[in-house]
Motif scaffolding. Sequence first.
Motif, mmCIF file in Angstrom:
data_model
loop_
_atom_site.group_PDB
_atom_site.id
_atom_site.type_symbol
_atom_site.label_atom_id
_atom_site.label_comp_id
_atom_site.label_asym_id
_atom_site.label_seq_id
_atom_site.Cartn_x
_atom_site.Cartn_y
_atom_site.Cartn_z
ATOM 1 N N ASP A 50 45.345 -22.230 42.077
ATOM 2 C CA ASP A 50 45.002 -22.106 40.550
ATOM 3 C C ASP A 50 45.828 -22.992 39.677
ATOM 4 O O ASP A 50 46.332 -24.166 40.204
ATOM 5 N N ASP A 51 45.678 -22.905 38.600
ATOM 6 C CA ASP A 51 46.140 -23.843 37.597
ATOM 7 C C ASP A 51 47.879 -23.881 37.709
ATOM 8 O O ASP A 51 48.576 -24.726 37.229
ATOM 9 N N GLY A 52 48.419 -22.778 38.342
ATOM 10 C CA GLY A 52 49.838 -22.676 38.848
ATOM 11 C C GLY A 52 50.216 -23.419 39.940
ATOM 12 O O GLY A 52 51.663 -23.378 40.270
ATOM 13 N N GLY A 53 49.249 -23.943 40.788
ATOM 14 C CA GLY A 53 49.844 -24.299 42.062
ATOM 15 C C GLY A 53 49.037 -23.480 43.053
ATOM 16 O O GLY A 53 48.071 -23.166 43.100
ATOM 17 N N LEU A 54 49.634 -24.021 44.352
ATOM 18 C CA LEU A 54 49.009 -23.582 45.674
ATOM 19 C C LEU A 54 49.435 -22.001 45.962
ATOM 20 O O LEU A 54 50.527 -21.516 45.670
ATOM 21 N N LEU A 55 48.318 -21.240 46.537
ATOM 22 C CA LEU A 55 48.469 -19.757 46.385
ATOM 23 C C LEU A 55 48.540 -19.282 47.851
ATOM 24 O O LEU A 55 49.224 -18.319 48.205
ATOM 25 N N GLY A 56 47.838 -20.282 48.927
ATOM 26 C CA GLY A 56 47.963 -19.935 50.194
ATOM 27 C C GLY A 56 46.988 -20.647 51.071
ATOM 28 O O GLY A 56 46.460 -21.820 50.565
ATOM 29 N N PHE A 57 47.130 -20.513 52.278
ATOM 30 C CA PHE A 57 46.244 -21.277 53.131
ATOM 31 C C PHE A 57 45.804 -20.705 54.466
ATOM 32 O O PHE A 57 46.320 -19.541 54.707
#
Length: 133
Positions: A50-57
């Motif tokens: 999201d706009d805040g960065g990576l959340l997971g994979f």
Amino acid sequence: MSDARLRPLREEDRPELGRIYREVRGEIGSSVDLGFDDDTAGERVLVAEDDGGLLGFVALWVPEDFVHHLYVDPRARGRGVGAALLQEALRDVQGRAWLKVDATNTAARAFYRRLGWEEEPPQAGVVIVRAPV
């Protein structure tokens, strides 16, 4: 899911995904013998951001329809990130996807059950979980 976007792995993602990998594995008491790069070599990796960065994979070993890794940053949990990653990763699966989870990882097991995945009886501390038919 919130405003998260799903996309394939980019080279510049590796350091942050490595941090998520180490943090979550440590949280569940798993060893970090190899590291993100070695442990996902040859796998199809999708990321959520999201706009805040990576959340997971999620990392899928395509030849066996095997979900090798699904990790969500602890700060992004409860937002539907894991379910969205899993759904996207399985879009092109030819057979019935499956994964392994430590029998003591009750949170992960409950997550997969909520999504309709079916557990086999635990063996040697590991549970095989299969995608819904």
